[in-house]
Motif scaffolding. Structure first.
Motif, PDB file in Angstrom:
ATOM      1  N   THR A  36       3.765  11.911  -9.458  1.00  0.00           N
ATOM      2  CA  THR A  36       5.088  11.235  -9.618  1.00  0.00           C
ATOM      3  C   THR A  36       4.822   9.769  -8.438  1.00  0.00           C
ATOM      4  O   THR A  36       4.971   8.568  -8.783  1.00  0.00           O
ATOM      5  CB  THR A  36       6.223  11.636  -9.203  1.00  0.00           C
ATOM      6  N   ILE A  37       4.458  10.116  -7.066  1.00  0.00           N
ATOM      7  CA  ILE A  37       4.270   9.220  -6.289  1.00  0.00           C
ATOM      8  C   ILE A  37       3.173   8.304  -6.620  1.00  0.00           C
ATOM      9  O   ILE A  37       3.207   7.048  -6.412  1.00  0.00           O
ATOM     10  CB  ILE A  37       4.011   9.768  -4.878  1.00  0.00           C
ATOM     11  N   GLY A  38       2.151   8.944  -7.037  1.00  0.00           N
ATOM     12  CA  GLY A  38       0.982   7.960  -7.707  1.00  0.00           C
ATOM     13  C   GLY A  38       1.210   7.083  -8.516  1.00  0.00           C
ATOM     14  O   GLY A  38       0.790   6.013  -8.557  1.00  0.00           O
ATOM     15  N   SER A  39       2.141   7.587  -9.558  1.00  0.00           N
ATOM     16  CA  SER A  39       2.520   6.788 -10.444  1.00  0.00           C
ATOM     17  C   SER A  39       3.149   5.510 -10.164  1.00  0.00           C
ATOM     18  O   SER A  39       3.123   4.388 -10.272  1.00  0.00           O
ATOM     19  CB  SER A  39       3.273   7.489 -11.747  1.00  0.00           C
ATOM     20  N   LEU A  40       4.204   5.815  -9.099  1.00  0.00           N
ATOM     21  CA  LEU A  40       4.791   4.813  -8.545  1.00  0.00           C
ATOM     22  C   LEU A  40       4.055   3.643  -7.801  1.00  0.00           C
ATOM     23  O   LEU A  40       4.243   2.454  -7.927  1.00  0.00           O
ATOM     24  CB  LEU A  40       5.965   5.413  -7.681  1.00  0.00           C
ATOM     25  N   GLY A  41       3.001   4.166  -7.076  1.00  0.00           N
ATOM     26  CA  GLY A  41       2.140   3.462  -6.317  1.00  0.00           C
ATOM     27  C   GLY A  41       1.167   2.504  -7.262  1.00  0.00           C
ATOM     28  O   GLY A  41       1.153   1.259  -6.960  1.00  0.00           O
ATOM     29  N   VAL A  42       0.952   3.363  -8.364  1.00  0.00           N
ATOM     30  CA  VAL A  42       0.167   2.387  -9.414  1.00  0.00           C
ATOM     31  C   VAL A  42       1.067   1.348  -9.953  1.00  0.00           C
ATOM     32  O   VAL A  42       0.720  -0.093 -10.017  1.00  0.00           O
ATOM     33  CB  VAL A  42      -0.412   3.136 -10.602  1.00  0.00           C
ATOM     34  N   ALA A  43       2.254   1.442 -10.428  1.00  0.00           N
ATOM     35  CA  ALA A  43       3.294   0.439 -11.150  1.00  0.00           C
ATOM     36  C   ALA A  43       3.457  -0.514 -10.049  1.00  0.00           C
ATOM     37  O   ALA A  43       3.831  -1.738 -10.438  1.00  0.00           O
ATOM     38  CB  ALA A  43       4.444   1.021 -11.432  1.00  0.00           C
ATOM     39  N   LEU A  44       3.564  -0.323  -8.805  1.00  0.00           N
ATOM     40  CA  LEU A  44       4.116  -1.438  -7.664  1.00  0.00           C
ATOM     41  C   LEU A  44       2.941  -2.002  -6.788  1.00  0.00           C
ATOM     42  O   LEU A  44       2.979  -2.681  -5.800  1.00  0.00           O
ATOM     43  CB  LEU A  44       5.018  -0.725  -6.551  1.00  0.00           C
ATOM     44  N   SER A  45       1.665  -1.561  -7.304  1.00  0.00           N
ATOM     45  CA  SER A  45       0.366  -2.132  -6.561  1.00  0.00           C
ATOM     46  C   SER A  45       0.230  -3.813  -6.605  1.00  0.00           C
ATOM     47  O   SER A  45       0.410  -4.415  -7.554  1.00  0.00           O
ATOM     48  CB  SER A  45      -1.014  -1.451  -7.118  1.00  0.00           C
ATOM     49  N   PRO A  46       0.154  -4.225  -5.538  1.00  0.00           N
ATOM     50  CA  PRO A  46       0.336  -5.785  -5.384  1.00  0.00           C
ATOM     51  C   PRO A  46      -1.156  -6.291  -5.634  1.00  0.00           C
ATOM     52  O   PRO A  46      -1.323  -7.647  -5.904  1.00  0.00           O
ATOM     53  CB  PRO A  46       0.624  -6.023  -3.832  1.00  0.00           C
ATOM     54  N   ASN A  47      -2.120  -5.506  -5.601  1.00  0.00           N
ATOM     55  CA  ASN A  47      -3.466  -5.975  -5.793  1.00  0.00           C
ATOM     56  C   ASN A  47      -4.343  -4.801  -6.305  1.00  0.00           C
ATOM     57  O   ASN A  47      -4.114  -3.649  -6.603  1.00  0.00           O
ATOM     58  CB  ASN A  47      -4.257  -6.543  -4.641  1.00  0.00           C
ATOM     59  N   PHE A  48      -5.669  -5.290  -6.791  1.00  0.00           N
ATOM     60  CA  PHE A  48      -6.592  -4.289  -7.497  1.00  0.00           C
ATOM     61  C   PHE A  48      -6.999  -3.128  -6.844  1.00  0.00           C
ATOM     62  O   PHE A  48      -7.096  -2.075  -7.293  1.00  0.00           O
ATOM     63  CB  PHE A  48      -7.600  -5.019  -8.287  1.00  0.00           C
ATOM     64  N   SER A  49      -7.134  -3.290  -5.450  1.00  0.00           N
ATOM     65  CA  SER A  49      -7.668  -2.254  -4.616  1.00  0.00           C
ATOM     66  C   SER A  49      -6.785  -1.225  -4.497  1.00  0.00           C
ATOM     67  O   SER A  49      -6.947   0.154  -4.503  1.00  0.00           O
ATOM     68  CB  SER A  49      -7.904  -2.768  -3.231  1.00  0.00           C
ATOM     69  N   LEU A  50      -5.411  -1.748  -4.327  1.00  0.00           N
ATOM     70  CA  LEU A  50      -4.290  -0.492  -4.236  1.00  0.00           C
ATOM     71  C   LEU A  50      -4.058  -0.115  -5.449  1.00  0.00           C
ATOM     72  O   LEU A  50      -3.726   1.077  -5.502  1.00  0.00           O
ATOM     73  CB  LEU A  50      -3.144  -1.368  -3.393  1.00  0.00           C
TER      74      LEU A  50
END
Length: 539
Positions: free
Chosen positions: A87-101
């Motif tokens: 779930t935390i990973g999904s949130l991180g993917v959705a909010l990623s400001p750049n491709f590396s993140l």
């Protein structure tokens, strides 16, 4: 910690089902949004594919490790941790400001997704009675299979609905939170009694071996033909390295098993069992079923003339049938056992996939054979292989079932590359077929306008049908249409015939090792009875 076993579906099992569906959906759902995601981050298609590759590698490495940790520290505890990480990973993917993140978040997300199906399967084996385990595992397998098949369609639907790829991942957040809350109150804790130390060296060796082999498999089809790629050091070298590291793992686990100081990640006694090895082979073969199913939309488009926009919907009959097959296969395991289920599933698979390859000319025959293939696929994907692995594993169920999942993932990863070679070879013959068909229709190929042949053959095969439809001359159009149809059949026939052969091999392995598998089942029942006696005496 032995839990009192039940025969009824409860809220805890529903939590497991939804968790499995959510995790399995993720890699399929992103494939529909790759182009949009790549444009969003302004990266190439090759760079963008790492969003899938890293997730696949993370799953493969974490699956057996999390399975082992769940056996040791508690399946409820690890399931909730895995859901939280996902779930935390999904949130991180959705909010990623750049491709590396974005890539970093995808890798973190895979650490959560890697253990959900394995822990759910182990939890079923630990909490449900022997008479109901097959049905419950079948339902889990059905959720896993349906999610893998319908993922791209759901991804396309969500993008059309929201107009934003971020919602493909944000939707996991409320679901994940709900699963953690309900899981805390509805799941019972189960784990194995382990007094020795955790096998950090074995975990490291197994991770490195899986990583090397999966990298090798992913490097196939990255620029040349299958044989050319397989001979490169980026494939062959990594494959040999992975095998060498696995050989070291076997040596280490053999040494660990001689004493009681370390709890091995994969016990040597399990690795040397022929039934365990053959079940892993059948897991790899079953992965090719999913690999073949991936090509169903393009099959419908180029064999049946379905438009590209609607071709994905032709996965629906097979997806529904696979869910029915998984549930039916689990019920069949409960009533007839895993061996008869696998033989029956293999026969259905041969008919379904063989029919798709050899006898599909119309939409009706396509639906009939895809439904049959889906039922066979569901039967195999559900309970039988998990039960056979569990019987062979003894008390090491988590890591053993996790390795089965890795074997299936390897089959799923390598088979599309091989099948793509079949398609390339089939359509490469269209240049010879067009002049032949033109002559049969009384048209001299030399009379064709200059450059027209090259224009027809240029571009992707998916665009070829639209080019043919624009040809004004009926004779020329019919001739080229016949050439295209013949080439398309030669492209797709080998895919489904090969898959039918894989189904046959599953039958052969099942029959040849049936006596040893029955002995595993007897040993497993005896071990379970001993554990129940120990639990009763300890109360």
């Amino acid at each position: 910690m032995a839990a009192e076993k039940t025969s009824k579906v409860n809220i805890g099992f529903v939590v497991l089902l939804i968790g499995v569906f959510m995790a399995a959906l993720d890699n399929g759902i992103i494939s529909a949004a790759l182009t949009t995601i790549n444009s969003s981050f302004d990266v190439s298609a090759t760079q963008g594919s790492w969003g899938i590759t890293l997730y696949t590698l993370g799953l493969a490495v974490m699956t057996p490790i999390v399975g082992k940790l769940a056996d040791r520290y508690g399946r409820k505890k690890l399931f909730l941790i895995e859901i939280a990480i996902f779930t935390i990973g999904s949130l991180g993917v959705a909010l990623s400001p750049n491709f590396s993140l974005f890539l970093a978040a995808r890798l973190f997300q895979s650490f959560g997704g890697g253990g959900i199906f394995i822990i759910a399967s182990s939890h079923v084996l630990s909490t449900f009675t022997k008479e109901k385990q097959g049905s419950m595992l079948g339902l889990l397998g059905g959720m896993n299979g349906i999610a893998s098949v319908v993922g791209p369609n759901i991804g396309s639907f969500l993008i059309d609905l929201t107009g934003n790829w971020h919602w493909l991942f944000l939707i996991n957040v409320p679901i994940g939170i709900a699963l953690v809350v309900f899981g805390i109150f509805s799941l019972h804790e189960t784990k194995s009694y382990v007094m020795s130390k955790i096998d950090f060296l074995g975990i490291s060796l197994l991770s490195f071996s899986i990583l090397s082999i999966m990298f090798a498999v992913n490097n196939i089809g990255q620029g040349g033909s299958f044989t050319e790629d397989a001979a490169k050091w980026s494939v062959l070298g990594l494959l040999l390295l992975g095998i060498a590291v696995f050989a070291v793992l076997i040596y280490v686990e053999k040494r660990n098993e001689r004493g009681d100081a370390i709890d091995p990640i994969l016990p040597y006694s399990l690795l040397r069992k022929p039934t365990y090895a053959m079940t892993m082979v059948m897991g790899l073969l079953s992965g090719t079923f999913i690999g073949a199913i991936i090509f169903i939309p393009s099959f419908a488009q180029q064999i049946l003339g379905i438009s590209a926009a609607k071709s994905g919907y032709w996965m629906t009959p097979l997806a529904l049938a696979s869910g029915i097959g998984a549930g039916g296969g689990g019920y069949f395991v409960d009533k007839k056992g895993p061996l008869k289920t696998l033989i029956f599933a293999g026969l259905i698979g041969i008919i379904g996939f063989g029919g798709l390859g050899l006898f599909t000319e119309t939409k009706l025959t396509f639906i009939i054979f895809s439904v049959i293939a889906g039922i066979g696929f569901g039967f195999v994907l559900g309970a039988p292989l998990t039960v056979l692995t569990s019987n062979a594993a003894g008390t090491q169920k988590g890591s053993a079932i996790g390795t089965l999942s890795v074997a299936r993932q390897i089959g799923l990863t390598i088979s599309p590359t091989i099948f793509a070679v079949f398609i390339q070879n089939g359509f490469s013959k269209i240049g010879d077929l067009i002049p032949q068909k033109l002559k049969e229709h009384g048209v001299n190929p030399a009379d064709m306008p200059a450059g027209s042949m090259e224009q027809i053959q240029g571009g992707s095969y998916g665009d070829l049908q639209s080019k043919i439809d624009k040809i004004p001359s009926p004779d020329v159009r019919d001739a080229i249409q016949e050439a295209f149809q013949q080439a398309a059949h030669q492209a797709y026939e080998p895919i489904y015939i090969t898959t039918a052969v894989m189904a046959l091999l599953i039958i052969v392995i099942t029959v040849l090792f049936s006596r040893q598998y029955k002995q595993d089942a007897a040993d497993s029942e005896r071990l379970e009875a001993e554990e129940q006696q120990q639990a009763a005496s300890g109360q």
